[in-house]
Enzyme design. Structure first.
Site, short mmCIF file in Angstrom:
data_model
loop_
_atom_site.label_atom_id
_atom_site.label_comp_id
_atom_site.label_asym_id
_atom_site.label_seq_id
_atom_site.Cartn_x
_atom_site.Cartn_y
_atom_site.Cartn_z
N HIS A 72 2.03 0.07 -4.10
CA HIS A 72 3.55 0.57 -3.51
C HIS A 72 3.63 -0.11 -2.01
CE1 HIS A 72 2.14 5.33 -5.15
NE2 HIS A 72 2.54 4.21 -6.31
N TYR A 199 4.69 12.69 2.29
CA TYR A 199 4.62 13.91 2.73
C TYR A 199 5.90 14.54 3.03
CZ TYR A 199 0.31 10.12 4.43
OH TYR A 199 -0.29 9.27 3.98
N PRO A 291 -7.90 13.09 7.09
CA PRO A 291 -7.58 12.24 6.10
C PRO A 291 -5.78 11.68 5.09
CG PRO A 291 -7.53 14.80 5.40
CD PRO A 291 -8.30 14.74 6.52
N LYS A 295 -7.77 6.77 5.55
CA LYS A 295 -8.22 5.53 5.97
C LYS A 295 -10.13 5.30 5.58
CE LYS A 295 -4.87 3.46 7.30
NZ LYS A 295 -4.87 2.54 6.27
N TYR A 382 -1.15 1.27 8.24
CA TYR A 382 -0.87 1.83 7.04
C TYR A 382 -2.22 0.90 5.89
CZ TYR A 382 0.53 4.62 2.81
OH TYR A 382 0.15 5.51 1.86
#
Ligand code: RFL
Ligand code: PHB
Length: 394
Positions: A72, A199, A291, A295, A382
């Site tokens: 991704h 999200y 969460p 990570k 990220y």
């Protein structure tokens, strides 16, 4: 039994370290409380950073990951009923890879058993004794006590393990924050809502729409910390996931069979005292991140690199300083991950009724989708900051 490094726990931290030590010619014994089927089927994480994926290839654990992992470029963010895409790959290069934690555990367990040595399954460590010249573990196995003598102990035994508790309260610096919410997580037989994870920062709370394959989704709902799963029949879960993810630009969420459900609390913990003499804490044994941001597993692997390198320096070159500085080497990256998880957590969850908080959160997200500089800063963490050290000492 006697070995160089006794490893407590066959999760991502313990299995990665065991492999790294074996490749450097350092002997270890892995002791795991649960049986093999249990650890190979435990549903947990799913997003691997680029450095984690690269490392797994170097360790010879990347064959299935290369075929089944889904690369991704970033993630989707939905707020004000509008969908935005954050493409970090475009700015930074590299990927995040969707590959379930239990699949990685299966690959590492197979490698260990085929090439490197046994794992003592169904063996629970009940006592640790560390001395200036070594350490002794006492473990229970089928009602008997087993003793393991080692030069060092790597406590990779998760948040509720015995390793951290071995460091006396008076010596342990531990910093904790608990959030008043939890994640209700499901696995379902449906198509993903969006091609990459999304999200949804709804004013009534987060919904997160991730995946494990083309027809399997992993989705989460923010719920109060004291939630009882029995109060959430399938219909209620789908209704709430649908409501929180409503948008003006995408079709409604697909519903399907839910075949796994769980609750996970949201908390941050950093035990800054990650070592005491010959005992070292790795992964969840030393730190927990909420969460959001995915990570935890990646930090566990990063700790394993630092300890593996330090043990390599000790055994191959007689250099002690990397062992002595284990905590201070690990901690900056751990705090960067904590910061990122905190930033994401406090932005995408509804943690207060204060309209000012909501406006400020929306303003922050608006900036994230408008500014390339903001995206670069988010994306660097990220997709994965570099590990603090190489994994092998040369
Ligand atoms: P683990 O995986 O908990 O493994 C510890 C092992 O130690 C064993 N053990 C003992 N063995 C012998 N004797 C004893 N006395 C023992 N006590 C314990 C246990 O049986 C177990 O097998 O720790 P490790 O290796 O540090 O790995 C950490 C990760 O598991 C954890 O950080 C992640 O799952 C967190 N996490 C995520 N991390 C990510 O990087 N990406 C994600 O997408 C992600 N999503 C998540 C997550 C965690 C979640 N939950 C369930 C909290 C999503 C969720 C919902
Ligand atoms: C997951 O796919 O399990 C996942 C995705 C994103 C997160 C956390 C977990 O932030």
């Amino acid at each position: 039994m006697r070995t160089q490094v006794a490893i407590i726990g066959a999760g991502p931290a313990g299995l990665t370290l065991a492999r790294q030590l074996a490749l450097q010619g350092i002997e270890s014994i892995v002791v795991e409380h649960r049986d093999r089927a249990y650890i190979e089927n435990r549903t947990r994480a799913g997003i691997l950073e680029q450095p984690t994926v690269t490392l797994m290839h170097e360790l010879g654990a990347g064959t299935r990951l290369a075929v089944e992992g889904m690369d991704h470029d970033g993630f989707f963010l939905r707020f004000d009923r509008t969908t935005h895409r954050l493409n970090f790959h475009r700015l930074i290069g590299g990927h995040a890879t969707v590959y379930a934690q239990q699949e990685l555990v299966k690959d590492l367990v197979a490698l260990r058993l085929e090439e490197d040595g046994p794992i003592l399954f169904e063996t629970k460590v009940v006592g640790i004794d560390t001395r200036a010249d070594g350490a002794t573990l006492r473990a229970e196995r089928a009602g008997e006590i087993v003793t393991i003598e080692a030069d060092f102990v790597a406590a990779c035994d998760g948040f509720h393990g015995v390793g951290r508790a071995h460091i006396p309260d008076s010596e342990r610096i531990e910093i904790t924050r608990t959030y008043p919410v939890a994640w209700l997580g499901i696995l379902a037989r449906t198509a993903p809502a969006t091609p990459e994870g999304m999200y949804c920062a709804h004013e009534d709370g987060l919904s997160l729409h991730s995946m494990r394959g083309p027809r399997i989704t992993r989705q989460y709902l923010q719920v109060p910390a004291d939630t009882d799963l029995d109060d959430w029949p399938d219909e209620r879960i789908w209704d709430e996931l649908t409501r929180r993810s409503e948008s003006i630009d995408h079709p409604e969420l697909e519903r399907g069979e839910i075949f796994d459900r769980s609750l996970a609390p949201l908390r941050s913990v950093v035990c800054e005292t990650m070592q005491k003499g010959r005992l070292f804490l790795l992964g969840d044994a030393a730190h927990i991140v909420p969460p959001a941001g995915a990570k935890g597993l990646n930090l566990a692997v990063s700790d394993a690199c630092v300890l593996s390198y330090a043990l390599g320096a000790h055994y191959k070159a007689g250099i002690r300083e990397h062992l002595d500085s284990y905590s201070t080497t690990c901690l900056p990256r751990i705090w960067q991950a904590q910061y990122f998880s905190w930033l994401l957590t406090t932005t995408i969850h509804a943690l207060s009724d204060d309209p000012m908080d909501l406006r400020l959160r929306l303003t922050r997200m608006q900036r994230w989708v408008e500014s390339e500089d903001e995206q670069r800063a988010l994306g660097e963490v990220y997709l994965g900051l570099p590990f603090p050290t190489p994994w092998a000492y040369n």
